[in-house]
Design a protein around this motif. Structure first.
Motif, PDB file in Angstrom:
ATOM      1  N   ALA A   1       0.825  -1.196   0.000  1.00  0.00           N
ATOM      2  CA  ALA A   1       0.000   0.000   0.000  1.00  0.00           C
ATOM      3  C   ALA A   1       0.857   1.244   0.000  1.00  0.00           C
ATOM      4  CB  ALA A   1      -0.931   0.006   1.197  1.00  0.00           C
ATOM      5  N   GLY A   2       2.194   1.096  -0.104  1.00  0.00           N
ATOM      6  CA  GLY A   2       3.084   2.242  -0.104  1.00  0.00           C
ATOM      7  C   GLY A   2       3.183   2.883  -1.475  1.00  0.00           C
ATOM      8  N   VAL A   3       4.055   3.890  -1.569  1.00  0.00           N
ATOM      9  CA  VAL A   3       4.267   4.607  -2.823  1.00  0.00           C
ATOM     10  C   VAL A   3       5.186   3.783  -3.713  1.00  0.00           C
ATOM     11  CG1 VAL A   3       5.162   6.721  -3.861  1.00  0.00           C
ATOM     12  CG2 VAL A   3       3.949   6.812  -1.669  1.00  0.00           C
ATOM     13  N   THR A   4       4.808   3.610  -4.978  1.00  0.00           N
ATOM     14  CA  THR A   4       5.625   2.854  -5.921  1.00  0.00           C
ATOM     15  C   THR A   4       6.833   3.693  -6.327  1.00  0.00           C
ATOM     16  OG1 THR A   4       3.672   1.756  -6.781  1.00  0.00           O
ATOM     17  CG2 THR A   4       5.656   1.686  -8.151  1.00  0.00           C
ATOM     18  N   PRO A   5       8.062   3.163  -6.209  1.00  0.00           N
ATOM     19  CA  PRO A   5       9.255   3.929  -6.608  1.00  0.00           C
ATOM     20  C   PRO A   5       9.190   4.320  -8.084  1.00  0.00           C
ATOM     21  CG  PRO A   5       9.856   1.940  -5.392  1.00  0.00           C
ATOM     22  CD  PRO A   5       8.400   1.824  -5.696  1.00  0.00           C
ATOM     23  N   THR A   6       9.808   5.440  -8.407  1.00  0.00           N
ATOM     24  CA  THR A   6       9.847   5.891  -9.798  1.00  0.00           C
ATOM     25  C   THR A   6      10.749   4.969 -10.612  1.00  0.00           C
ATOM     26  OG1 THR A   6       9.534   8.190  -9.100  1.00  0.00           O
ATOM     27  CG2 THR A   6      10.398   7.817 -11.333  1.00  0.00           C
ATOM     28  N   PRO A   7      10.250   4.384 -11.698  1.00  0.00           N
ATOM     29  CA  PRO A   7      11.093   3.488 -12.513  1.00  0.00           C
ATOM     30  C   PRO A   7      12.217   4.261 -13.177  1.00  0.00           C
ATOM     31  CG  PRO A   7       8.975   3.885 -13.595  1.00  0.00           C
ATOM     32  CD  PRO A   7       8.875   4.481 -12.222  1.00  0.00           C
ATOM     33  N   VAL A   8      13.390   3.628 -13.302  1.00  0.00           N
ATOM     34  CA  VAL A   8      14.564   4.323 -13.840  1.00  0.00           C
ATOM     35  C   VAL A   8      15.025   3.774 -15.182  1.00  0.00           C
ATOM     36  CG1 VAL A   8      15.377   5.020 -11.561  1.00  0.00           C
ATOM     37  CG2 VAL A   8      16.137   2.834 -12.519  1.00  0.00           C
ATOM     38  N   HIS A   9      14.499   2.627 -15.623  1.00  0.00           N
ATOM     39  CA  HIS A   9      14.879   2.103 -16.939  1.00  0.00           C
ATOM     40  C   HIS A   9      13.688   1.344 -17.529  1.00  0.00           C
ATOM     41  CE1 HIS A   9      15.402  -1.696 -14.813  1.00  0.00           C
ATOM     42  NE2 HIS A   9      16.323  -1.130 -14.041  1.00  0.00           N
ATOM     43  N   ALA A  10      13.871   0.817 -18.738  1.00  0.00           N
ATOM     44  CA  ALA A  10      12.756   0.238 -19.479  1.00  0.00           C
ATOM     45  C   ALA A  10      12.121  -0.938 -18.753  1.00  0.00           C
ATOM     46  CB  ALA A  10      13.232  -0.179 -20.868  1.00  0.00           C
ATOM     47  N   LEU A  11      12.943  -1.803 -18.156  1.00  0.00           N
ATOM     48  CA  LEU A  11      12.407  -2.966 -17.453  1.00  0.00           C
ATOM     49  C   LEU A  11      11.515  -2.536 -16.303  1.00  0.00           C
ATOM     50  CD1 LEU A  11      12.218  -5.991 -16.919  1.00  0.00           C
ATOM     51  CD2 LEU A  11      14.360  -5.838 -15.625  1.00  0.00           C
ATOM     52  N   GLU A  12      11.983  -1.588 -15.488  1.00  0.00           N
ATOM     53  CA  GLU A  12      11.188  -1.125 -14.356  1.00  0.00           C
ATOM     54  C   GLU A  12       9.931  -0.400 -14.823  1.00  0.00           C
ATOM     55  OE1 GLU A  12      13.579   1.169 -11.692  1.00  0.00           O
ATOM     56  OE2 GLU A  12      14.704  -0.583 -10.956  1.00  0.00           O
ATOM     57  N   ARG A  13      10.003   0.319 -15.940  1.00  0.00           N
ATOM     58  CA  ARG A  13       8.799   0.974 -16.459  1.00  0.00           C
ATOM     59  C   ARG A  13       7.760  -0.064 -16.884  1.00  0.00           C
ATOM     60  NH1 ARG A  13      12.669   4.565 -18.628  1.00  0.00           N
ATOM     61  NH2 ARG A  13      12.701   3.466 -20.632  1.00  0.00           N
ATOM     62  N   GLY A  14       8.234  -1.153 -17.500  1.00  0.00           N
ATOM     63  CA  GLY A  14       7.314  -2.210 -17.883  1.00  0.00           C
ATOM     64  C   GLY A  14       6.666  -2.871 -16.673  1.00  0.00           C
ATOM     65  N   LEU A  15       7.468  -3.141 -15.633  1.00  0.00           N
ATOM     66  CA  LEU A  15       6.937  -3.757 -14.422  1.00  0.00           C
ATOM     67  C   LEU A  15       5.957  -2.818 -13.710  1.00  0.00           C
ATOM     68  CD1 LEU A  15      10.171  -5.450 -13.019  1.00  0.00           C
ATOM     69  CD2 LEU A  15       8.191  -6.593 -14.040  1.00  0.00           C
ATOM     70  N   ALA A  16       6.289  -1.520 -13.705  1.00  0.00           N
ATOM     71  CA  ALA A  16       5.396  -0.555 -13.058  1.00  0.00           C
ATOM     72  C   ALA A  16       4.053  -0.489 -13.780  1.00  0.00           C
ATOM     73  CB  ALA A  16       6.050   0.823 -13.039  1.00  0.00           C
ATOM     74  N   ASP A  17       4.099  -0.539 -15.104  1.00  0.00           N
ATOM     75  CA  ASP A  17       2.855  -0.522 -15.882  1.00  0.00           C
ATOM     76  C   ASP A  17       2.039  -1.786 -15.619  1.00  0.00           C
ATOM     77  OD1 ASP A  17       1.094   0.467 -18.108  1.00  0.00           O
ATOM     78  OD2 ASP A  17       1.809  -1.393 -19.039  1.00  0.00           O
ATOM     79  N   LEU A  18       2.727  -2.933 -15.572  1.00  0.00           N
ATOM     80  CA  LEU A  18       2.034  -4.194 -15.289  1.00  0.00           C
ATOM     81  C   LEU A  18       1.414  -4.177 -13.900  1.00  0.00           C
ATOM     82  CD1 LEU A  18       1.369  -7.087 -16.173  1.00  0.00           C
ATOM     83  CD2 LEU A  18       3.580  -7.797 -15.222  1.00  0.00           C
ATOM     84  N   TRP A  19       2.142  -3.646 -12.930  1.00  0.00           N
ATOM     85  CA  TRP A  19       1.632  -3.572 -11.562  1.00  0.00           C
ATOM     86  C   TRP A  19       0.396  -2.682 -11.490  1.00  0.00           C
ATOM     87  CZ3 TRP A  19       1.977  -6.094  -7.159  1.00  0.00           C
ATOM     88  CH2 TRP A  19       1.524  -5.478  -5.986  1.00  0.00           C
ATOM     89  N   ARG A  20       0.423  -1.544 -12.189  1.00  0.00           N
ATOM     90  CA  ARG A  20      -0.729  -0.638 -12.166  1.00  0.00           C
ATOM     91  C   ARG A  20      -1.973  -1.309 -12.746  1.00  0.00           C
ATOM     92  NH1 ARG A  20       3.129   3.337 -13.511  1.00  0.00           N
ATOM     93  NH2 ARG A  20       2.765   2.934 -15.737  1.00  0.00           N
ATOM     94  N   ARG A  21      -1.779  -2.072 -13.820  1.00  0.00           N
ATOM     95  CA  ARG A  21      -2.932  -2.662 -14.503  1.00  0.00           C
ATOM     96  C   ARG A  21      -3.450  -3.925 -13.821  1.00  0.00           C
ATOM     97  NH1 ARG A  21      -1.654  -4.551 -19.256  1.00  0.00           N
ATOM     98  NH2 ARG A  21       0.583  -4.116 -19.274  1.00  0.00           N
ATOM     99  N   THR A  22      -2.624  -4.593 -13.034  1.00  0.00           N
ATOM    100  CA  THR A  22      -3.072  -5.803 -12.340  1.00  0.00           C
ATOM    101  C   THR A  22      -3.459  -5.502 -10.891  1.00  0.00           C
ATOM    102  OG1 THR A  22      -0.752  -6.323 -11.866  1.00  0.00           O
ATOM    103  CG2 THR A  22      -1.745  -7.402 -13.763  1.00  0.00           C
ATOM    104  N   ALA A  23      -2.539  -4.916 -10.148  1.00  0.00           N
ATOM    105  CA  ALA A  23      -2.797  -4.677  -8.720  1.00  0.00           C
ATOM    106  C   ALA A  23      -3.555  -3.384  -8.470  1.00  0.00           C
ATOM    107  CB  ALA A  23      -1.468  -4.646  -7.958  1.00  0.00           C
ATOM    108  N   GLY A  24      -3.492  -2.439  -9.412  1.00  0.00           N
ATOM    109  CA  GLY A  24      -4.137  -1.143  -9.212  1.00  0.00           C
ATOM    110  C   GLY A  24      -5.608  -1.221  -8.853  1.00  0.00           C
ATOM    111  N   PRO A  25      -6.412  -2.009  -9.575  1.00  0.00           N
ATOM    112  CA  PRO A  25      -7.852  -2.076  -9.263  1.00  0.00           C
ATOM    113  C   PRO A  25      -8.181  -2.871  -8.003  1.00  0.00           C
ATOM    114  CG  PRO A  25      -7.401  -2.669 -11.568  1.00  0.00           C
ATOM    115  CD  PRO A  25      -6.096  -2.681 -10.841  1.00  0.00           C
TER     116      PRO A  25
END
Length: 247
Positions: A1-25
């Motif tokens: 439930a904490g703040v998601t760290p800012t992604p710094v490269h392509a892999l982390e941006r992809g994981l952050a997007d996946l996390w938002r779309r799966t865990a976000g709702p």
């Protein structure tokens, strides 16, 4: 439930997007359970890696327990339970009956994969994590005997799965005095596990990935790439001598 760290490269941006779309709702409790399931799965891969490094074949009990995680079936069960988060009290899924229903389905799927993937993983990849190999090593038998043992275990787990649905689920309903909507949700959950185990078996039957012809084909395709990686550096010039002229 904490703040998601800012992604710094392509892999982390992809994981952050996946996390938002799966865990976000998800609700916060569901999101915590989902995250814990992912962490358990990735930690199990580190366990496999440590065994590979030390060339250690695990014993059967450790292997079966960890296989549920390394195969991803533990996370699959977690996601399936989250789909019923609003319909079924969480403590119901922690009962012995529901835990045994989950593990019977998981083991059936894992043993199926190990039977079909034995040649790929052991003969072609030299891996350490396959129940047939574990049984070979633990019971000191040949691979055909070990495969027969695994097939028997696979069939036994399916029989237990079917027994739980036919006999133990109705007893659980009565003992906990579950309302009809909860009973219906658990029946739907069990039906989805049926579909999942059936789908796992059918996929392995139809997929060419584990056939010897496909394994040989992919090996032949990989070989030129390996051979083209000529050694470089001091003292390696002899490895790059020109081919002799044709006569």
């Amino acid at each position: 439930a904490g703040v998601t760290p800012t992604p710094v490269h392509a892999l982390e941006r992809g994981l952050a997007d996946l996390w938002r779309r799966t865990a976000g709702p998800m609700t916060v409790p569901s999101r915590r359970e989902f995250r814990a399931a992912v962490e358990r799965m990735t930690e199990s891969w580190l366990w496999e890696l440590a065994n590979e490094i030390h060339r250690r074949i695990p014993d059967p009990i450790d292997y079966v327990e960890m296989r549920r995680k390394t195969f991803g079936s533990d996370m699959t069960m977690s996601l399936a339970r989250l789909a019923h988060y609003d319909d079924v009290p969480p403590e119901v899924f922690q009962t012995r009956v529901m835990r045994e229903l989950d593990t019977a389905a998981q083991d059936y799927a894992c043993f199926t994969n190990d039977l079909f993937s034995y040649q790929k993983e052991i003969e072609f990849a030299g891996e350490m994590h396959n129940l047939v190999l574990v049984v070979e090593h633990f019971l000191d038998m040949d691979r055909w005997q070990a495969a027969a043992v695994v097939a028997d275990l696979m069939a036994a787990r399916m029989r237990q799965f079917q027994h739980i649905i036919a006999n133990d689920l109705p007893v659980l309903f009565a003992e906990l005095a579950l309302d009809q909507p909860v009973r219906d949700a658990l029946i739907r959950y069990a039906d989805r596990l049926k579909d999942w185990t059936s789908g796992i078996l059918e996929w392995h039957r139809r997929c060419a990935r584990y056939t010897e012809a496909e394994l040989l084909r992919t090996r032949r395709e990989a070989l030129p790439a390996v051979l083209s990686c000529a050694p470089m550096g001091l003292g390696t010039s002899a490895a790059r001598l020109p081919a002799p002229a044709r006569r």
